[in-house]
Design a protein around this motif. Structure first.
Motif, PDB file in Angstrom:
ATOM      1  N   ALA A 117      14.853  46.017 -28.618  1.00  0.00           N
ATOM      2  CA  ALA A 117      14.266  47.519 -28.774  1.00  0.00           C
ATOM      3  C   ALA A 117      14.091  48.056 -30.180  1.00  0.00           C
ATOM      4  N   HIS A 118      15.177  47.694 -30.973  1.00  0.00           N
ATOM      5  CA  HIS A 118      15.273  47.964 -32.531  1.00  0.00           C
ATOM      6  C   HIS A 118      14.867  47.352 -33.269  1.00  0.00           C
ATOM      7  N   LEU A 119      15.474  46.106 -33.416  1.00  0.00           N
ATOM      8  CA  LEU A 119      15.244  45.147 -34.447  1.00  0.00           C
ATOM      9  C   LEU A 119      13.923  44.350 -34.590  1.00  0.00           C
ATOM     10  N   ARG A 120      13.422  43.876 -33.396  1.00  0.00           N
ATOM     11  CA  ARG A 120      12.124  43.218 -33.325  1.00  0.00           C
ATOM     12  C   ARG A 120      10.914  44.126 -33.811  1.00  0.00           C
ATOM     13  N   PRO A 121      10.894  45.338 -33.326  1.00  0.00           N
ATOM     14  CA  PRO A 121       9.910  46.308 -33.747  1.00  0.00           C
ATOM     15  C   PRO A 121       9.887  46.287 -35.346  1.00  0.00           C
ATOM     16  N   LEU A 122      11.048  46.478 -35.884  1.00  0.00           N
ATOM     17  CA  LEU A 122      11.110  46.644 -37.295  1.00  0.00           C
ATOM     18  C   LEU A 122      10.456  45.356 -38.116  1.00  0.00           C
ATOM     19  N   LEU A 123      11.102  44.266 -37.565  1.00  0.00           N
ATOM     20  CA  LEU A 123      10.501  42.932 -38.087  1.00  0.00           C
ATOM     21  C   LEU A 123       8.836  42.834 -38.039  1.00  0.00           C
ATOM     22  N   VAL A 124       8.444  43.100 -36.707  1.00  0.00           N
ATOM     23  CA  VAL A 124       6.865  43.163 -36.718  1.00  0.00           C
ATOM     24  C   VAL A 124       6.298  44.085 -37.448  1.00  0.00           C
ATOM     25  N   GLU A 125       6.769  45.376 -37.593  1.00  0.00           N
ATOM     26  CA  GLU A 125       6.101  46.279 -38.576  1.00  0.00           C
ATOM     27  C   GLU A 125       5.912  45.687 -40.007  1.00  0.00           C
ATOM     28  N   LEU A 126       6.818  44.811 -40.434  1.00  0.00           N
ATOM     29  CA  LEU A 126       6.957  44.430 -41.631  1.00  0.00           C
ATOM     30  C   LEU A 126       6.027  43.041 -41.709  1.00  0.00           C
ATOM     31  N   GLY A 127       5.449  42.632 -40.405  1.00  0.00           N
ATOM     32  CA  GLY A 127       4.572  41.640 -40.657  1.00  0.00           C
ATOM     33  C   GLY A 127       5.106  40.130 -39.977  1.00  0.00           C
ATOM     34  N   ALA A 128       6.201  40.276 -39.726  1.00  0.00           N
ATOM     35  CA  ALA A 128       6.818  39.053 -39.410  1.00  0.00           C
ATOM     36  C   ALA A 128       6.347  38.698 -37.732  1.00  0.00           C
ATOM     37  N   SER A 129       6.378  37.291 -37.503  1.00  0.00           N
ATOM     38  CA  SER A 129       6.035  36.765 -36.332  1.00  0.00           C
ATOM     39  C   SER A 129       7.518  36.701 -35.379  1.00  0.00           C
ATOM     40  N   VAL A 130       7.574  37.156 -34.406  1.00  0.00           N
ATOM     41  CA  VAL A 130       8.961  37.153 -33.707  1.00  0.00           C
ATOM     42  C   VAL A 130       8.561  36.506 -32.483  1.00  0.00           C
ATOM     43  N   PRO A 131       8.454  35.036 -32.444  1.00  0.00           N
ATOM     44  CA  PRO A 131       8.043  34.228 -31.170  1.00  0.00           C
ATOM     45  C   PRO A 131       9.016  34.092 -29.938  1.00  0.00           C
ATOM     46  N   THR A 132      10.301  34.260 -30.447  1.00  0.00           N
ATOM     47  CA  THR A 132      11.405  33.853 -29.443  1.00  0.00           C
ATOM     48  C   THR A 132      11.975  35.355 -28.918  1.00  0.00           C
ATOM     49  N   ARG A 133      12.947  35.068 -27.978  1.00  0.00           N
ATOM     50  CA  ARG A 133      13.440  36.227 -27.583  1.00  0.00           C
ATOM     51  C   ARG A 133      14.808  36.374 -28.824  1.00  0.00           C
ATOM     52  N   ALA A 134      15.153  37.741 -28.783  1.00  0.00           N
ATOM     53  CA  ALA A 134      16.539  38.010 -29.568  1.00  0.00           C
ATOM     54  C   ALA A 134      17.715  37.271 -28.996  1.00  0.00           C
ATOM     55  N   LEU A 135      18.635  37.108 -29.758  1.00  0.00           N
ATOM     56  CA  LEU A 135      19.910  36.549 -29.495  1.00  0.00           C
ATOM     57  C   LEU A 135      20.825  37.897 -29.738  1.00  0.00           C
ATOM     58  N   TYR A 136      21.543  38.251 -28.496  1.00  0.00           N
ATOM     59  CA  TYR A 136      22.674  39.131 -28.405  1.00  0.00           C
ATOM     60  C   TYR A 136      24.071  38.632 -27.994  1.00  0.00           C
ATOM     61  N   PHE A 137      24.902  38.463 -28.693  1.00  0.00           N
ATOM     62  CA  PHE A 137      26.109  38.040 -28.520  1.00  0.00           C
ATOM     63  C   PHE A 137      27.513  39.233 -28.566  1.00  0.00           C
ATOM     64  N   VAL A 138      28.354  38.987 -27.606  1.00  0.00           N
ATOM     65  CA  VAL A 138      29.727  39.989 -27.331  1.00  0.00           C
ATOM     66  C   VAL A 138      30.564  39.141 -28.351  1.00  0.00           C
ATOM     67  N   THR A 139      30.963  39.960 -29.257  1.00  0.00           N
ATOM     68  CA  THR A 139      32.210  39.374 -30.484  1.00  0.00           C
ATOM     69  C   THR A 139      33.439  39.063 -29.654  1.00  0.00           C
ATOM     70  N   ASP A 140      33.595  39.600 -28.553  1.00  0.00           N
ATOM     71  CA  ASP A 140      35.225  39.276 -27.988  1.00  0.00           C
ATOM     72  C   ASP A 140      34.896  37.811 -27.483  1.00  0.00           C
ATOM     73  N   ASN A 141      33.703  37.174 -27.607  1.00  0.00           N
ATOM     74  CA  ASN A 141      33.652  35.736 -26.935  1.00  0.00           C
ATOM     75  C   ASN A 141      33.326  34.642 -28.188  1.00  0.00           C
ATOM     76  N   MET A 142      34.111  35.017 -29.308  1.00  0.00           N
ATOM     77  CA  MET A 142      33.726  34.230 -30.470  1.00  0.00           C
ATOM     78  C   MET A 142      34.193  32.661 -30.286  1.00  0.00           C
ATOM     79  N   ASP A 143      34.851  32.405 -29.281  1.00  0.00           N
ATOM     80  CA  ASP A 143      35.250  31.102 -28.811  1.00  0.00           C
ATOM     81  C   ASP A 143      34.138  30.275 -28.106  1.00  0.00           C
ATOM     82  N   GLU A 144      33.064  31.041 -27.895  1.00  0.00           N
ATOM     83  CA  GLU A 144      31.890  30.590 -27.076  1.00  0.00           C
ATOM     84  C   GLU A 144      30.719  30.392 -27.921  1.00  0.00           C
TER      85      GLU A 144
END
Length: 175
Positions: A117-144
Motif C-alpha cells: 500500500a505504501h512502498l510499492r507506489p513510491l517505487l513505481v512513482e520513481l519509475g522502478a518496475s515492481v514485478p513481484t509481491r512485496a515481502l512482509y516479515f514479522v520480526t519476532d520470527n527471526m529464527d524463520e
C-alpha cells in the motif's frame, strides 16, 4: 553481463533485523551475484544535507542497479522517514529500468499490507518496475527467516526472471 544488485535498507538502527532479512532475500534470490549493501543508518547525517557527495554517490549506485531490494521497518503503518528522505532525492521516473522489490518488517501482521500500500507506489512513482509481491516479515520470527525467504523466492522468482529476461539462478520449483 552480470546483474548489478543493491540492498537498500532504511532502518535507523545500524545492522538491523530488517537489513538481515533483505540480505538473506538477496542471497537466496540472486545466488552468485555480487550485491552492494547500503545501510542508510550509516549515512543518516547526510540524508538531509544538501549538497552531499555521499548521497550523490549512493543515488547513482541505486539508479545504476538492475535489481534493488528496498527494505524498511514499519513505522506508523508505513516506511521510515530515513528511507523517504533518501528516495526524495530522486525525481519522478529516475529509477526507470530498475527492478525493485519492496520489503518491510513489523512487530505483527497488522501492517502486512504496508509494503504493497505504501512502498510499492513510491517505487513505481520513481519509475522502478515492481514485478513481484512485496515481502512482509514479522520480526519476532527471526529464527524463520530462511524458511520465509525460501517460500517467497519459490513463489516470486519467475516474475523477476520474466522481467529481467534472464535466469536469476533460481527456479519456481526451488530447484
Amino acid at each position: 553481463m552480470m546483474l548489478k544488485a543493491v540492498v537498500l535498507c532504511g532502518n535507523p538502527k545500524p545492522r538491523s533485523r530488517t537489513l538481515a532479512l533483505a540480505e538473506a532475500l538477496a542471497a537466496a534470490l540472486l545466488p552468485g551475484i555480487s550485491i552492494v549493501t547500503i545501510d542508510l543508518a550509516a549515512h543518516a547525517d547526510s540524508i538531509f544535507a544538501w549538497p552531499s557527495n555521499d548521497m550523490d554517490e549512493l543515488i547513482a549506485v541505486v539508479a545504476g542497479a538492475d535489481v534493488v531490494i528496498v527494505a524498511s521497518p514499519t513505522y506508523k503503518a508505513a516506511y521510515t522517514g530515513l528511507l523517504k528522505g533518501f528516495l526524495d532525492r530522486y525525481g519522478p521516473g529516475a529509477l526507470d529500468g530498475v527492478v525493485a522489490i519492496p520489503v518491510m518488517t513489523g512487530a505483527s501482521l497488522a501492517h502486512a499490507m504496508a509494503p504493497e500500500a505504501h512502498l510499492r507506489p513510491l517505487l513505481v512513482e520513481l519509475g522502478a518496475s515492481v514485478p513481484t509481491r512485496a515481502l512482509y516479515f514479522v520480526t519476532d520470527n527471526m529464527d524463520e527467516v530462511d524458511r520465509s525467504v525460501e517460500a517467497w523466492v519459490t513463489t516470486n522468482a519467475r516474475y523477476l526472471q520474466a522481467t529481467l529476461g534472464r535466469d536469476t539462478g533460481r527456479h519456481p520449483s526451488g530447484a
